[in-house]
Enzyme design. Structure first.
Site, PDB file in Angstrom:
ATOM      1  N   ASP A   1     -59.069  53.508  35.327  1.00 47.19           N
ATOM      2  CA  ASP A   1     -58.027  52.825  34.577  1.00 47.19           C
ATOM      3  C   ASP A   1     -56.681  53.353  35.056  1.00 47.19           C
ATOM      4  OD1 ASP A   1     -58.221  55.339  33.502  1.00 47.19           O
ATOM      5  OD2 ASP A   1     -58.426  54.702  31.428  1.00 47.19           O
ATOM      6  N   PRO A   2     -55.587  52.694  34.685  1.00 50.42           N
ATOM      7  CA  PRO A   2     -54.273  53.082  35.201  1.00 50.42           C
ATOM      8  C   PRO A   2     -53.840  54.463  34.719  1.00 50.42           C
ATOM      9  CG  PRO A   2     -54.230  50.849  34.328  1.00 50.42           C
ATOM     10  CD  PRO A   2     -55.528  51.453  33.900  1.00 50.42           C
TER      11      PRO A   2
END
EC number: 3.2.2.27
Length: 244
Positions: free
Chosen positions: A71-72
């Protein structure tokens, strides 16, 4: 002509692989993401303009390599919409990017001089996070996983569409979350490269009782370029320092 749902030619392959119900769910996901940014934009990474940047920089037909992230980054100055990549910042060599730079050097590709990996994307490396958003709390504490939006629906369908493609693709799966996606990659023309995650906690550990290599010993970049050469495809210039 219908409106574009996802950028840069991704709609058609996604629509071909998805059921009618899944396609409607993807449309709903896009709409929900728009509303999510209206409601919580200040708490989300990456910025709204970078949400689909991985797709924007690497069209379906141009994908040669898929590099899956989780995920970011929670920090807005790091999250760029590209897995593992950060913006043009001086202090980029830390955590996973430090391990990636070390592996590139040990694989013989010289020194990575920037944490901005967009040149990889422009060569056909799809830098795809399994979840496209990260949400912080109002108090500034980060959430480990943001499950508000069904991003796995999109990313699973992207991987399945690439698996069905005749043109071969190298899939780099680092860490347990990425390796769970291998069940969608079974066509014989593709390459699977598996290793532990490049985080500081995992980079030296094997996975699944030694069946999956530690990241530091995986030779991931060597494997991909050797395979591309065997397939008579242009090599990826991982650092800009490869001999031409």
């Amino acid at each position: 002509m219908t409106d574009e749902i996802f950028p840069n030619g991704w709609d058609q392959p996604l629509k071909q692989i998805a059921t009618a119900h899944q396609w409607q769910d993807l449309i709903a996901l896009k709409q929900a993401a728009d509303q999510y940014y209206c409601d919580y934009g200040d708490l989300l990474t990456p910025s709204r303009t970078n949400l689909y940047r991985a797709l924007e920089l690497t069209a379906f037909t141009e994908v040669k390599v898929v590099l899956l992230g989780q995920d970011p980054y929670p920090s807005g100055d790091k999250a760029t919409g590209l897995a593992f990549s950060v913006g043009q910042t001086t202090h980029w060599r830390r955590d996973s990017l430090a391990a990636i730079a070390d592996l590139l050097a040990s694989d013989g590709y010289g020194e990575l001089t920037s944490g901005d990996l967009s040149p990889w994307a422009q060569q056909g490396v799809l830098l795809l996070n399994l979840r496209l958003t990260h949400r912080n709390t109002a108090a500034g504490h980060t959430k480990t996983v943001d499950r508000t939006l069904n991003w796995p629906l999109l990313t699973r369908l992207m991987i399945r569409a690439l698996n069905e493609r005749t043109a071969p693709v190298a899939f780099i799966l680092w860490g347990k979350d990425a390796i769970t996606m291998e069940k969608y990659i079974h066509a014989s023309q593709h390459l699977l490269v598996r290793a532990s995650h490049p985080s500081q906690m995992s980079r030296r550990r094997t996975l699944f009782k030694g069946k999956v290599s530690a990241f530091d010993r995986s030779q991931s970049f060597q494997q991909v370029n050797a395979w591309l050469q065997h397939m008579d495809q242009p090599l990826i210039d991982w650092t800009g320092s490869m001999a031409k």
